[in-house]
Design a protein around this motif. Sequence first.
Motif, PDB file in Angstrom:
ATOM      1  N   PRO A  38      80.151  57.201  50.054  1.00 48.12           N
ATOM      2  CA  PRO A  38      81.243  56.263  49.812  1.00 48.12           C
ATOM      3  C   PRO A  38      80.803  54.805  49.666  1.00 48.12           C
ATOM      4  CG  PRO A  38      81.199  56.916  52.113  1.00 48.12           C
ATOM      5  CD  PRO A  38      80.166  57.751  51.414  1.00 48.12           C
ATOM      6  N   ASP A  39      79.614  54.459  50.157  1.00 47.91           N
ATOM      7  CA  ASP A  39      79.203  53.056  50.164  1.00 47.91           C
ATOM      8  C   ASP A  39      78.322  52.643  48.994  1.00 47.91           C
ATOM      9  OD1 ASP A  39      80.582  52.724  52.541  1.00 47.91           O
ATOM     10  OD2 ASP A  39      78.842  53.285  53.748  1.00 47.91           O
ATOM     11  N   VAL A  40      77.801  53.599  48.246  1.00 40.80           N
ATOM     12  CA  VAL A  40      76.902  53.277  47.133  1.00 40.80           C
ATOM     13  C   VAL A  40      77.442  53.946  45.879  1.00 40.80           C
ATOM     14  CG1 VAL A  40      74.542  53.390  46.275  1.00 40.80           C
ATOM     15  CG2 VAL A  40      74.938  53.221  48.721  1.00 40.80           C
ATOM     16  N   VAL A  41      77.603  53.152  44.810  1.00 40.79           N
ATOM     17  CA  VAL A  41      78.117  53.675  43.545  1.00 40.79           C
ATOM     18  C   VAL A  41      77.043  53.498  42.483  1.00 40.79           C
ATOM     19  CG1 VAL A  41      79.878  53.413  41.758  1.00 40.79           C
ATOM     20  CG2 VAL A  41      80.488  53.107  44.164  1.00 40.79           C
ATOM     21  N   GLU A  66      64.780  55.763  37.620  1.00 41.93           N
ATOM     22  CA  GLU A  66      65.398  54.544  37.099  1.00 41.93           C
ATOM     23  C   GLU A  66      66.903  54.749  37.038  1.00 41.93           C
ATOM     24  OE1 GLU A  66      63.637  53.450  33.384  1.00 41.93           O
ATOM     25  OE2 GLU A  66      61.642  53.198  34.272  1.00 41.93           O
ATOM     26  N   THR A  67      67.616  53.792  37.619  1.00 38.17           N
ATOM     27  CA  THR A  67      69.075  53.806  37.623  1.00 38.17           C
ATOM     28  C   THR A  67      69.545  52.397  37.963  1.00 38.17           C
ATOM     29  OG1 THR A  67      71.040  54.968  38.446  1.00 38.17           O
ATOM     30  CG2 THR A  67      69.326  54.467  40.060  1.00 38.17           C
ATOM     31  N   SER A  68      70.817  52.225  38.142  1.00 40.76           N
ATOM     32  CA  SER A  68      71.349  50.971  38.667  1.00 40.76           C
ATOM     33  C   SER A  68      72.537  51.309  39.551  1.00 40.76           C
ATOM     34  CB  SER A  68      71.752  50.012  37.542  1.00 40.76           C
ATOM     35  OG  SER A  68      72.766  50.574  36.757  1.00 40.76           O
ATOM     36  N   VAL A  69      72.787  50.418  40.509  1.00 39.44           N
ATOM     37  CA  VAL A  69      73.904  50.625  41.427  1.00 39.44           C
ATOM     38  C   VAL A  69      74.884  49.461  41.292  1.00 39.44           C
ATOM     39  CG1 VAL A  69      72.697  52.080  43.090  1.00 39.44           C
ATOM     40  CG2 VAL A  69      72.578  49.614  43.327  1.00 39.44           C
ATOM     41  N   ALA A  70      76.158  49.759  41.461  1.00 43.66           N
ATOM     42  CA  ALA A  70      77.205  48.740  41.395  1.00 43.66           C
ATOM     43  C   ALA A  70      77.298  48.070  42.760  1.00 43.66           C
ATOM     44  CB  ALA A  70      78.538  49.373  41.016  1.00 43.66           C
ATOM     45  N   GLU A  71      77.218  46.763  42.759  1.00 41.94           N
ATOM     46  CA  GLU A  71      77.239  45.982  43.993  1.00 41.94           C
ATOM     47  C   GLU A  71      78.201  44.811  43.829  1.00 41.94           C
ATOM     48  OE1 GLU A  71      75.679  46.593  46.786  1.00 41.94           O
ATOM     49  OE2 GLU A  71      74.253  48.126  46.185  1.00 41.94           O
ATOM     50  N   THR A  72      78.328  44.015  44.865  1.00 44.84           N
ATOM     51  CA  THR A  72      79.052  42.755  44.836  1.00 44.84           C
ATOM     52  C   THR A  72      78.041  41.666  45.130  1.00 44.84           C
ATOM     53  OG1 THR A  72      81.071  43.811  45.617  1.00 44.84           O
ATOM     54  CG2 THR A  72      80.931  41.430  45.878  1.00 44.84           C
ATOM     55  N   CYS A  73      77.990  40.652  44.280  1.00 40.32           N
ATOM     56  CA  CYS A  73      77.038  39.553  44.455  1.00 40.32           C
ATOM     57  C   CYS A  73      77.271  38.901  45.813  1.00 40.32           C
ATOM     58  CB  CYS A  73      77.182  38.531  43.331  1.00 40.32           C
ATOM     59  SG  CYS A  73      76.044  37.139  43.477  1.00 40.32           S
TER      60      CYS A  73
END
Length: 183
Positions: A38-41, A66-73
């Motif tokens: 639930p905490d990592v998208v 290789e990937t990317s994760v959605a975060e909040t700056c």
Amino acid sequence: MSRAGAEELTWPLAGLLAEPPGASRDLAADGVLLDLGPDVVQDSPLSVRVHVARTNRGVIVRARLETSVAETCSRCLRPASVPLALELVEEVLPSIDLASGLPLDADAEPDAPRLSAHHELELEPIARDAIWMAEPIAPLCRPDCPGLCPICGADLASGPHDHGEEPVDPRLQALRGFSPDEG
């Protein structure tokens, strides 16, 4: 692209285990979306390149993820996509003896990753742990993000803004015109 990801990151290695130490295989998977909790998208699909080499005990797995994760700056609070390029090296041991078919004792090395009972490499849990560990503590939308104004909370990236002359503590008013001597 699938959400589960487990099938795309599972490879049979019984043939490799039957070969002598030093034998190897190159494996790959693209477009895999993992359930990271639930905490990592995950923001972009996972791309995996794996080199598996037979050892006298099991296999050495060298993987590039290789990937990317959605975060909040952490500075401006805008959404940010953080790219991750991870290099993994793991020794994975068999759970079943290839010759006899009997289970091997995992108590001697309980933390070592194991091949499945069907001699399959299941990379999903290893990849998920690596992504969790690589997730930044203070993600940024860009390296030079100026963040938010500490006074009004405005986004400093949207342009300059002015708060006028700030009030001075009356106890420090005498220092307002002070300038140090040159020399």
